[in-house]
Design an enzyme around this catalytic site. Structure first.
Site, PDB file in Angstrom:
ATOM      1  N   TYR A  69       0.833  -1.212   0.000  1.00 50.06           N
ATOM      2  CA  TYR A  69       0.000   0.000   0.000  1.00 50.06           C
ATOM      3  C   TYR A  69       0.867   1.262   0.000  1.00 50.06           C
ATOM      4  O   TYR A  69       0.492   2.278  -0.591  1.00 50.06           O
ATOM      5  CB  TYR A  69      -1.007  -0.013   1.157  1.00 50.06           C
ATOM      6  N   ARG A  72       1.742   1.886  -3.510  1.00 46.78           N
ATOM      7  CA  ARG A  72       0.607   2.443  -4.274  1.00 46.78           C
ATOM      8  C   ARG A  72       0.251   3.861  -3.820  1.00 46.78           C
ATOM      9  O   ARG A  72      -0.152   4.698  -4.621  1.00 46.78           O
ATOM     10  CB  ARG A  72      -0.610   1.514  -4.161  1.00 46.78           C
ATOM     11  N   HIS A 121     -14.997   2.563  -1.372  1.00 43.61           N
ATOM     12  CA  HIS A 121     -13.933   1.614  -0.999  1.00 43.61           C
ATOM     13  C   HIS A 121     -12.844   2.267  -0.159  1.00 43.61           C
ATOM     14  O   HIS A 121     -11.743   1.739  -0.063  1.00 43.61           O
ATOM     15  CB  HIS A 121     -13.335   0.978  -2.264  1.00 43.61           C
ATOM     16  N   ALA A 234     -12.989   8.914 -20.600  1.00 42.26           N
ATOM     17  CA  ALA A 234     -13.607   9.895 -19.700  1.00 42.26           C
ATOM     18  C   ALA A 234     -12.941  11.264 -19.848  1.00 42.26           C
ATOM     19  O   ALA A 234     -13.614  12.298 -19.822  1.00 42.26           O
ATOM     20  CB  ALA A 234     -13.486   9.409 -18.255  1.00 42.26           C
TER      21      ALA A 234
END
Ligand code: OAD
Length: 247
Positions: A69, A72, A121, A234
């Site tokens: 983590y 990331r 999340h 997008a």
């Protein structure tokens, strides 16, 4: 952008008072944030998300989960919001009510200026005590043998994200459902429309009478159900939509 913006959709959007949005990993693709599975490369190639994103994995090997983590988190911190995130922040100011629900944990919507963001999340930008759930305020403490401990509770720190097998934050889920049921137009952007309960939101919106717009460069299981399925990135479709509304 190859996608024509349907004039009926623009007319509906000009009249709309309440708009709700669901975003997934695709909205951050143009910010070069790898999707969950794409992040399992390099050092992490031999692991599956289930090896690293569960409470059991953290109990077994907190250091490994923390390091993944941390890697990331750094990647997200270096990334920049893209024109899709920025257009959504601008769209928020154009409607009486605008609710943005995201499945992403990267914090890029907030950095783009979106004010009302419901994180289904959690967020990789926050850490909390693994025992009590108490969030850490301020900087992550330096530590020779990570994970560091929460300065107040003494418990190990873990990311404030939803792991496999954990419940979604109730308030974010309830408010997302309420927005889906009461909006005039619902957007589902950059999500594979496979992971529940998020995937149920556009379906609920449609059943409740909203116009539902999908934005995705590839077809998803929801494409044939959506009122409009706009094929494109997008970061291209959203600025074009905003410009057309402003024009
Ligand atoms: P996915 O990786 O399943 O889907 C990403 C979607 O984005 C795909 O449909 C792509 O076609 C689309 N896409 C790619 N580039 C795009 C672009 N430039 N513009 C728009 N769309 C683009 O990601 P999610 O649907 O977000 O859960 O996955 C949902 C959840 O599954 C994640 O939040 C994660 C994972 O398990 C947890 O971590 C709990």
């Amino acid at each position: 952008m190859n996608t024509e913006l349907p004039s009926e959709l623009l007319t509906e959007l000009r009249k709309a008072k309440r708009v709700a949005v669901l975003t997934g990993a695709g909205i951050s693709a143009e910010s070069k944030i790898p999707t969950f599975r794409d992040a399992m490369t390099g050092l992490w190639a031999s692991f599956s998300p289930e090896d690293l994103a569960t409470p059991e994995a953290f109990a077994r090997n907190p250091r490994m989960v923390w390091d993944w983590y941390a890697f990331r988190r750094e990647m997200c911190a270096k990334a920049l919001p893209n024109p899709g995130h920025l257009a959504l922040a601008e769209l928020e100011t154009r409607f009486e009510e605008f609710t943005l629900t995201t499945q992403n944990v990267d914090g890029l919507h907030q950095r783009a200026g979106s004010r009302r963001v419901l994180e289904l999340h959690g967020s990789i930008t926050r850490v909390k005590c693994a025992d009590t759930g108490r969030l850490l305020e301020g900087e992550i403490p330096a530590c020779d043998n990570p994970p560091p401990r929460h300065p107040q509770t003494g418990g190990l720190l873990r990311p404030d994200v939803v792991w496999f097998g954990e419940a979604l934050p109730e308030r974010a889920l309830l408010e997302s459902a309420r927005a889906a049921l009461s909006c005039d137009v619902y957007f589902t952007i950059g999500t594979s429309a496979l992971v529940y309960p998020a995937a149920a939101l556009p379906i609920e919106a449609l059943k409740a009478g909203a116009t539902v717009v999908e934005i995705n460069p590839t077809e998803t299981p929801f494409s044939n159900t959506a009122s409009y399925s706009l094929r494109g990135k997008a970061g291209e479709v959203l600025p074009a939509l905003l410009a057309a509304l402003q024009g």
